[in-house]
Motif scaffolding. Structure first.
Motif, PDB file in Angstrom:
ATOM      1  N   ASN A 137       0.847  -1.195   0.000  1.00 54.38           N
ATOM      2  CA  ASN A 137       0.000   0.000   0.000  1.00 54.38           C
ATOM      3  C   ASN A 137       0.885   1.248   0.000  1.00 54.38           C
ATOM      4  O   ASN A 137       1.455   1.618   1.032  1.00 54.38           O
ATOM      5  CB  ASN A 137      -0.916  -0.029   1.221  1.00 54.38           C
ATOM      6  N   SER A 138       0.995   1.901  -1.142  1.00 55.57           N
ATOM      7  CA  SER A 138       1.894   3.055  -1.253  1.00 55.57           C
ATOM      8  C   SER A 138       1.425   4.230  -0.394  1.00 55.57           C
ATOM      9  O   SER A 138       2.259   5.008   0.117  1.00 55.57           O
ATOM     10  CB  SER A 138       2.030   3.485  -2.715  1.00 55.57           C
ATOM     11  N   GLU A 139       0.119   4.379  -0.223  1.00 53.34           N
ATOM     12  CA  GLU A 139      -0.388   5.455   0.629  1.00 53.34           C
ATOM     13  C   GLU A 139      -0.001   5.220   2.087  1.00 53.34           C
ATOM     14  O   GLU A 139       0.380   6.165   2.795  1.00 53.34           O
ATOM     15  CB  GLU A 139      -1.902   5.573   0.488  1.00 53.34           C
ATOM     16  N   LEU A 140      -0.103   3.975   2.525  1.00 50.63           N
ATOM     17  CA  LEU A 140       0.312   3.651   3.896  1.00 50.63           C
ATOM     18  C   LEU A 140       1.807   3.862   4.066  1.00 50.63           C
ATOM     19  O   LEU A 140       2.259   4.364   5.104  1.00 50.63           O
ATOM     20  CB  LEU A 140      -0.059   2.213   4.237  1.00 50.63           C
ATOM     21  N   LEU A 141       2.591   3.500   3.064  1.00 54.26           N
ATOM     22  CA  LEU A 141       4.035   3.731   3.124  1.00 54.26           C
ATOM     23  C   LEU A 141       4.346   5.202   3.347  1.00 54.26           C
ATOM     24  O   LEU A 141       5.182   5.557   4.183  1.00 54.26           O
ATOM     25  CB  LEU A 141       4.698   3.274   1.828  1.00 54.26           C
ATOM     26  N   ALA A 142       3.675   6.064   2.589  1.00 53.02           N
ATOM     27  CA  ALA A 142       3.912   7.500   2.727  1.00 53.02           C
ATOM     28  C   ALA A 142       3.529   7.976   4.125  1.00 53.02           C
ATOM     29  O   ALA A 142       4.242   8.792   4.734  1.00 53.02           O
ATOM     30  CB  ALA A 142       3.116   8.262   1.666  1.00 53.02           C
ATOM     31  N   GLN A 143       2.423   7.435   4.662  1.00 54.76           N
ATOM     32  CA  GLN A 143       1.999   7.815   6.001  1.00 54.76           C
ATOM     33  C   GLN A 143       3.012   7.363   7.043  1.00 54.76           C
ATOM     34  O   GLN A 143       3.355   8.106   7.968  1.00 54.76           O
ATOM     35  CB  GLN A 143       0.623   7.204   6.308  1.00 54.76           C
ATOM     36  N   ARG A 144       3.531   6.140   6.871  1.00 52.93           N
ATOM     37  CA  ARG A 144       4.499   5.624   7.843  1.00 52.93           C
ATOM     38  C   ARG A 144       5.831   6.367   7.762  1.00 52.93           C
ATOM     39  O   ARG A 144       6.516   6.518   8.787  1.00 52.93           O
ATOM     40  CB  ARG A 144       4.727   4.130   7.618  1.00 52.93           C
ATOM     41  N   GLN A 145       6.206   6.823   6.597  1.00 55.43           N
ATOM     42  CA  GLN A 145       7.427   7.634   6.526  1.00 55.43           C
ATOM     43  C   GLN A 145       7.259   8.926   7.310  1.00 55.43           C
ATOM     44  O   GLN A 145       8.216   9.431   7.903  1.00 55.43           O
ATOM     45  CB  GLN A 145       7.782   7.927   5.072  1.00 55.43           C
ATOM     46  N   SER A 146       6.039   9.441   7.337  1.00 56.87           N
ATOM     47  CA  SER A 146       5.751  10.613   8.161  1.00 56.87           C
ATOM     48  C   SER A 146       5.719  10.252   9.637  1.00 56.87           C
ATOM     49  O   SER A 146       6.247  10.978  10.485  1.00 56.87           O
ATOM     50  CB  SER A 146       4.407  11.220   7.734  1.00 56.87           C
ATOM     51  N   ASP A 147       5.130   9.087   9.950  1.00 56.51           N
ATOM     52  CA  ASP A 147       4.988   8.658  11.345  1.00 56.51           C
ATOM     53  C   ASP A 147       6.310   8.205  11.947  1.00 56.51           C
ATOM     54  O   ASP A 147       6.619   8.510  13.107  1.00 56.51           O
ATOM     55  CB  ASP A 147       3.999   7.487  11.446  1.00 56.51           C
TER      56      ASP A 147
END
Length: 367
Positions: free
Chosen positions: A39-49
């Protein structure tokens, strides 16, 4: 390897966020360097988190990455086998969520591959690190409870009766409550009392789970939402296990209810997930009483975790990563390893066989 163990996480969901990333963050010997999720959207969120790390949707890229020393696999059950073998082939140390595979055959293959490649391997049996569980083990091993006679475990959750998604497909999950929850209790029963030699068991499905959380129709569940077994240990003790996700009134802020106890010839001791820094102990002729777990059992030796900080039912889980990193740094086996994961999986598989055949099953875990 650099001066820090460079860890990649495959599977950026709640378990990684809840258990593994906090464990990495408090260990000065470890560093999160890469994350993988389809999930690329989740990846982007986790890079923020979690901080700006490498990110990929392809686990093979992480398996081949020379800048990653170790991986934590927290993906759906049916993917564990393929991902673990790829990471082992890439020379990575591997910690994997339970169940290791969809069956004992897959789990045993994962263990042998890691053993033969001489990489550290660990099964994420989190509850072994609960302070009261660690103290119960001390009481058993020290002889304080006398000769162990009986083990009992109950794990009850009050979950919604809507779809579990991939978790309710046999080909993707293997089984339901049995593989998701009861397998943990099988593992720490063997940690406390040694190998199980024979079992009989049963599973049941009471809820079809044929609607999503928002009320849309979906394929009905194929897996159990209740599981139970009776076991005989090689040392002569016996055990009883029961687990279910359908126990109304046992929500407890999402932690549910868990009770595990050992009864011996000289006393009994019990652990509760909702109160893991205390223990219940009873001697002959007495009533079980609650006592604090001694300070030295509140956290594993060397862990940087403050045992008095945070929610007790949550923070002991961070010690899982500390043990994994310690095994890598010290060049020793991690505990619990893939061998422990495979052993527990064989017993869980045997519960399904026992119920299907309506008979006892002898356990022969020859890895």
């Amino acid at each position: 390897m650099t001066d820090k163990v460079r860890i990649g996480i495959i599977g950026a969901g709640a378990v990684s966020d809840y258990h593994h990333v906090p464990g990495i963050n408090i260990d000065p010997r470890a560093e999160l360097v890469s994350i993988c999720d389809p999930n690329s959207e989740l990846l982007a969120q986790r890079q923020s988190d979690w901080g700006n790390t490498k990110a990929t949707t392809n686990f093979q890229e992480m398996a081949d990455d020379p800048d990653v020393d170790a991986v934590i696999i927290a993906t759906p059950n049916f993917t564990h086998h393929e991902i673990a073998l790829a990471c082992i082939k890439g020379g990575k140390h591997v910690m994997c969520e339970k169940p290791l595979g969809l069956n004992y055959t897959e789990s045993a293959e994962m263990y042998r591959a890691a053993r033969d490649a001489n990489v550290r391997h660990m099964t994420a049996f989190t509850y072994r690190f609960a302070p009261s569980m660690r103290y119960v083990k001390h009481l058993v091993e020290s002889g304080a409870l006398g000769m162990p006679r009986h083990f009992r475990s109950q794990r009850f959750l009050d979950w919604p009766e809507s779809s579990w998604g991939w978790r309710q497909s046999k080909k993707l999950a293997g089984a339901g409550d049995l593989f998701d929850m009861t397998i943990h209790r099988i593992d720490f029963a063997q940690d406390l009392l040694g190998p199980i030699k024979s079992i009989c068991g049963a599973v049941a499905q009471f809820v079809p789970r044929d609607k999503t959380a928002d009320g849309q129709p979906c394929e009905p569940s194929e897996v159990d939402d209740w599981s139970s077994l009776i076991g005989q240990f090689k040392n002569g003790a016996v055990g009883v296990w029961e687990g279910s996700t359908l126990m109304k009134g046992y929500h407890n802020d999402g932690f549910g209810y868990e009770w595990a106890e050992v009864n011996g010839s000289e006393g009994s001791a019990a652990y509760q997930l909702t109160d893991p820094n205390n223990i219940l102990i009873g001697k002959p002729g007495q009533t079980m009483e609650k006592l604090p777990v001694p300070e030295e059992y509140l956290v594993i030796e060397g862990s940087p975790r403050d045992p008095h900080a945070g929610v007790p039912s949550t923070v002991f889980r961070y010690d899982l990563v500390y043990e994994f990193v310690s095994a890598i740094v010290e060049e020793r086996d991690a505990i619990p390893g893939f061998d422990h994961g495979a052993s527990a999986q064989l017993i869980a598989d045997s519960v399904l066989e026992s119920f299907d055949k309506r008979t006892w099953i002898d356990i022969n875990c020859d890895l």
